[in-house]
Scaffold this active site. Structure first.
Site, PDB file in Angstrom:
ATOM      1  N   CYS A 205     -15.135  40.106 -54.514  1.00 41.90           N
ATOM      2  CA  CYS A 205     -14.661  38.880 -55.166  1.00 41.90           C
ATOM      3  C   CYS A 205     -15.853  38.295 -55.914  1.00 41.90           C
ATOM      4  CB  CYS A 205     -14.034  37.911 -54.167  1.00 41.90           C
ATOM      5  SG  CYS A 205     -15.139  37.224 -52.930  1.00 41.90           S
ATOM      6  N   GLY A 206     -15.773  37.062 -56.341  1.00 37.95           N
ATOM      7  CA  GLY A 206     -16.855  36.496 -57.148  1.00 37.95           C
ATOM      8  C   GLY A 206     -18.175  36.478 -56.401  1.00 37.95           C
ATOM      9  N   THR A 207     -18.149  35.924 -55.215  1.00 42.36           N
ATOM     10  CA  THR A 207     -19.369  35.837 -54.404  1.00 42.36           C
ATOM     11  C   THR A 207     -19.398  36.833 -53.257  1.00 42.36           C
ATOM     12  OG1 THR A 207     -18.304  34.250 -52.951  1.00 42.36           O
ATOM     13  CG2 THR A 207     -19.569  33.344 -54.816  1.00 42.36           C
ATOM     14  N   GLY A 208     -18.257  37.366 -52.902  1.00 45.34           N
ATOM     15  CA  GLY A 208     -18.132  38.181 -51.688  1.00 45.34           C
ATOM     16  C   GLY A 208     -17.880  37.336 -50.449  1.00 45.34           C
ATOM     17  N   ILE A 209     -18.007  36.044 -50.581  1.00 43.71           N
ATOM     18  CA  ILE A 209     -17.900  35.185 -49.390  1.00 43.71           C
ATOM     19  C   ILE A 209     -16.449  35.024 -48.948  1.00 43.71           C
ATOM     20  CG2 ILE A 209     -18.311  32.861 -48.490  1.00 43.71           C
ATOM     21  CD1 ILE A 209     -20.788  32.756 -50.377  1.00 43.71           C
ATOM     22  N   GLY A 210     -15.573  34.715 -49.885  1.00 40.60           N
ATOM     23  CA  GLY A 210     -14.168  34.544 -49.512  1.00 40.60           C
ATOM     24  C   GLY A 210     -13.591  35.814 -48.904  1.00 40.60           C
ATOM     25  N   MET A 211     -13.887  36.949 -49.524  1.00 46.86           N
ATOM     26  CA  MET A 211     -13.388  38.227 -48.991  1.00 46.86           C
ATOM     27  C   MET A 211     -13.941  38.490 -47.592  1.00 46.86           C
ATOM     28  SD  MET A 211     -11.209  39.930 -50.840  1.00 46.86           S
ATOM     29  CE  MET A 211     -10.710  40.437 -52.507  1.00 46.86           C
TER      30      MET A 211
ATOM     31  N   ARG B  32     -27.442  50.465 -27.817  1.00 47.64           N
ATOM     32  CA  ARG B  32     -27.340  49.027 -27.559  1.00 47.64           C
ATOM     33  C   ARG B  32     -26.448  48.331 -28.590  1.00 47.64           C
ATOM     34  NH1 ARG B  32     -31.953  49.894 -30.381  1.00 47.64           N
ATOM     35  NH2 ARG B  32     -32.629  48.347 -31.923  1.00 47.64           N
ATOM     36  N   HIS B  33     -26.382  48.910 -29.779  1.00 42.81           N
ATOM     37  CA  HIS B  33     -25.536  48.305 -30.813  1.00 42.81           C
ATOM     38  C   HIS B  33     -24.055  48.464 -30.479  1.00 42.81           C
ATOM     39  CE1 HIS B  33     -29.175  47.715 -33.024  1.00 42.81           C
ATOM     40  NE2 HIS B  33     -29.419  49.017 -33.049  1.00 42.81           N
TER      41      HIS B  33
ATOM     42  N   HIS C  24     -26.673  49.180 -37.393  1.00 43.73           N
ATOM     43  CA  HIS C  24     -26.594  48.239 -36.275  1.00 43.73           C
ATOM     44  C   HIS C  24     -25.185  47.705 -36.018  1.00 43.73           C
ATOM     45  CE1 HIS C  24     -31.148  47.014 -36.231  1.00 43.73           C
ATOM     46  NE2 HIS C  24     -30.965  48.323 -36.261  1.00 43.73           N
TER      47      HIS C  24
ATOM     48  N   ASP D 235     -10.386  40.680 -56.110  1.00 43.18           N
ATOM     49  CA  ASP D 235      -9.610  39.659 -56.818  1.00 43.18           C
ATOM     50  C   ASP D 235      -9.981  39.744 -58.304  1.00 43.18           C
ATOM     51  OD1 ASP D 235     -12.017  38.314 -57.099  1.00 43.18           O
ATOM     52  OD2 ASP D 235     -11.368  36.500 -56.046  1.00 43.18           O
ATOM     53  N   HIS D 236      -9.473  38.803 -59.093  1.00 46.98           N
ATOM     54  CA  HIS D 236      -9.696  38.846 -60.539  1.00 46.98           C
ATOM     55  C   HIS D 236     -11.183  38.817 -60.900  1.00 46.98           C
ATOM     56  CE1 HIS D 236      -9.291  34.752 -59.099  1.00 46.98           C
ATOM     57  NE2 HIS D 236     -10.104  34.375 -60.080  1.00 46.98           N
TER      58      HIS D 236
HETATM   59  C1  RB5 Z   1     -12.519  33.111 -57.663  1.00 46.20           C
HETATM   60  O1  RB5 Z   1     -12.775  32.230 -58.695  1.00 46.20           O
HETATM   61  C2  RB5 Z   1     -13.565  32.985 -56.592  1.00 46.20           C
HETATM   62  O2  RB5 Z   1     -13.424  31.797 -55.898  1.00 46.20           O
HETATM   63  C3  RB5 Z   1     -13.480  34.157 -55.641  1.00 46.20           C
HETATM   64  O3  RB5 Z   1     -13.638  35.331 -56.361  1.00 46.20           O
HETATM   65  C4  RB5 Z   1     -14.525  34.225 -54.543  1.00 46.20           C
HETATM   66  O4  RB5 Z   1     -15.818  34.114 -55.063  1.00 46.20           O
HETATM   67  C5  RB5 Z   1     -14.317  33.372 -53.387  1.00 46.20           C
HETATM   68  O5  RB5 Z   1     -15.062  33.404 -52.405  1.00 46.20           O
END
Ligand code: RB5
Length: 144
Positions: free
Chosen positions: A68-74, A135-136, A101, A11-12
């Site tokens: 993405c910013g944190t990698g969490i959303g992706m 096992r994995h 694994h 993302d951006h």
């Molecule tokens: C975008 O501002 C941010 O929310 C996105 O990149 C990501 O970190 C979401 O998990």
């Protein structure tokens, strides 16, 4: 020259790190499938996770890197696809074990939370490490 094509998308918030990942992949000899985004305009990460999931499903690429910013959303978005095993990695040990694994097929990086050198180390470990099977494999089969 590596033959496996690697899809990359961001993302951006991940555009800068995506460029570094693309450059590193090319230096390593991997063909790259760039799925965007390529500019600073705000976009929605699930759209790009969806593009990368589709590229792995239709065989356009063998593995992928999502940013993405944190990698969490992706991570949340891409792991909704049954053929995907995505791992958000913050260090080289995460990346190595995600392959050994979990047979991860997508590396997820957080552009706002990881340094450039650590990101490159994660990428190299992700690409170089083989799945251990055994096992994995049994555990992965239980998820698919
Ligand atoms: C975008 O501002 C941010 O929310 C996105 O990149 C990501 O970190 C979401 O998990």
């Amino acid at each position: 020259m590596a033959s496996e094509r690697i899809a990359v998308a961001a993302d951006h918030a991940g555009v800068g790190l995506k460029s570094l990942v693309e450059e590193t992949l090319k230096e390593m000899g991997y063909p790259v499938l760039n799925l965007g985004t390529d500019g600073p305009e705000s976009v929605d990460y699930p759209d790009f996770a969806g593009k990368l999931a589709a590229a792995l499903k239709d065989g356009s690429a063998g593995r992928g890197v999502l940013i993405c910013g944190t990698g969490i959303g992706m991570s949340i978005a891409i792991n909704r696809h049954r053929h995907i095993r995505a791992a958000r990695c913050n260090d080289v040990t995460d990346a190595r074990l995600s392959r050994e694994h979990n047979d991860a097929n997508v590396l997820v990086l957080g552009a706002r939370t990881i340094g450039a050198e650590t990101a490159k180390d994660c990428l190299r470990a992700f690409l170089a490490t083989e799945f251990e099977g055994g096992r994995h494999q049994r555990r992965i089969d239980k998820m698919s």
